[in-house]
Design an enzyme around this catalytic site. Sequence first.
Site, PDB file in Angstrom:
ATOM      1  N   GLU A 101       0.442  40.553  44.413  1.00  0.00           N
ATOM      2  CA  GLU A 101      -0.863  41.015  43.911  1.00  0.00           C
ATOM      3  C   GLU A 101      -0.667  42.322  43.169  1.00  0.00           C
ATOM      4  OE1 GLU A 101      -4.038  41.645  46.671  1.00  0.00           O
ATOM      5  OE2 GLU A 101      -3.754  39.725  47.698  1.00  0.00           O
ATOM      6  N   GLU A 103     -15.403  38.285  42.037  1.00  0.00           N
ATOM      7  CA  GLU A 103     -15.867  37.582  43.240  1.00  0.00           C
ATOM      8  C   GLU A 103     -17.032  38.351  43.856  1.00  0.00           C
ATOM      9  OE1 GLU A 103     -12.359  36.034  45.662  1.00  0.00           O
ATOM     10  OE2 GLU A 103     -11.359  37.369  44.236  1.00  0.00           O
ATOM     11  N   LYS A 149     -17.354  39.586  47.909  1.00  0.00           N
ATOM     12  CA  LYS A 149     -16.357  40.409  48.589  1.00  0.00           C
ATOM     13  C   LYS A 149     -17.023  41.672  49.128  1.00  0.00           C
ATOM     14  CE  LYS A 149     -12.118  40.508  47.713  1.00  0.00           C
ATOM     15  NZ  LYS A 149     -10.752  40.787  47.226  1.00  0.00           N
ATOM     16  N   GLU A 187     -14.075  46.113  44.438  1.00  0.00           N
ATOM     17  CA  GLU A 187     -13.596  44.899  45.103  1.00  0.00           C
ATOM     18  C   GLU A 187     -14.157  43.637  44.450  1.00  0.00           C
ATOM     19  OE1 GLU A 187     -11.428  44.216  47.737  1.00  0.00           O
ATOM     20  OE2 GLU A 187     -10.796  46.254  47.270  1.00  0.00           O
TER      21      GLU A 187
END
Length: 465
Positions: free
Chosen positions: A262, A316, A319, A325
């Site tokens: 990541e 997203e 999250k 985030e």
Amino acid sequence: METPSLPILFLLLLLLASADAGSVGVNYGRIANNLPSAVKAVALLQSQGLTRVKIYDADPSVLRALSGSGIKVTVNLPNEQLYNAAEREWFARDWVRRNVAAYHPRTRIEAIAVGNEVFVDPHNTSRFLVPAMENIQEALVKFDLHRDVKVSSPIALSALQNSYPASAGSFRPEFVGPVLRPMLQFLRRTGSFLMVNCYPFFAYESNSDVIPLDYALFRENPGVVDAGNGLRYFNLFDAQIDAVYAALSALKFDDIRLVVSETGWPSKGDPTELGASVDNAAAYNGNLVRRVLAGGGTPLRPKEELTVYLFALFNENKKFGPTSERNFGLFYPDETEVYRIPFTAEALKTYREIRPPVTGNHWVSKRGQGSATGQTWCVANAEAGKDRLQAGLDYACGEGGADCRSIQPGSTCYDPDTLEAHASFAFNSYYQRKGRVGGTCYFGGAAYVVMQQPKFGKCELPTED
């Protein structure tokens, strides 16, 4: 210095392009309620030329959608299943049967990530990690998949006790004996690699008073010399990865490869999240892709290929945590780009980083020296070694199209007759002719940008404005 013949140049280019070329993948997270179907997501991956994807489970709809796509897949056994996988061999065997054997090879599963950042898991699952990895490996052997599928586990940089300078990298002692050493022994025995989640954004956000933004974003900067190993670092990413390599070396696991499972930069954040912006996210990810596909490893391991998974495919919306985030995505849920970056060598040919207007000096070093005119020059990095300097010089004066007439014998800049001086002249000519675009002063780590006009003997490096 003579320009090499075409056959020799072609061989050098092959060595530079193929031996050192890295690979770029993407993480496909799905903590959201507005994402496109898995079939559409796979079509999006294919349209961008992405050939690797990592998911955070083994969802059947995703694995079916990836079937026949040719995309290499890393699946995940979640942290909450570590206990069962560690304590019950039948559970690990059934998990591999249902989630790997049932799809491979039509779905090209190449790795299983057992857990994710287990050392920071609040449920204290670390003690189950290595036994779970062992049982998953045994299950792969039973299904005769162990040659095709590797087992690893992503660790966060917080597993390091020290990460700065890179040469002082070391793991937290409380993890070494119980978990890390056995895991590294497992990786060595099975020919696998260590997965590392690496985020220069978080380091910059917490230390923006001492970390220049250009250093974090792979932009031109004078670099930082590591006093411990004497190597010069031109970006924070390389320094963080080398800190992990140093930690591995301290435990005598120099043979373990790394995969960056990541890394990314958010396009939006809370007011307190310094650096979170579309411009910076595009710069980090775009320049990182250029960095990886251009070839070359880190200063500590210059010949080691880099495989990097960007985080993440989509924003997203479900999250938890700060605004950042929910904004690491390369694409919005409607499949439009948050910003445009290349993912392939072909796309890189037409890519140019779009930068916001610069106010004041382009960059100011700790010594207070900057370029009042905004002009920059490209010079050779003597610490890269003779082979890289010569290969870069040959490329610049050949295929690269640099004007190297002035460094021919008897010409104005032939003296001093040193590899560093001649390479600097060639690198700078190439850099200036390319419009000083980010990434054109790299040459596999053999060059870097300076803000003051360099001079070798009586010859100053020119500009081509």
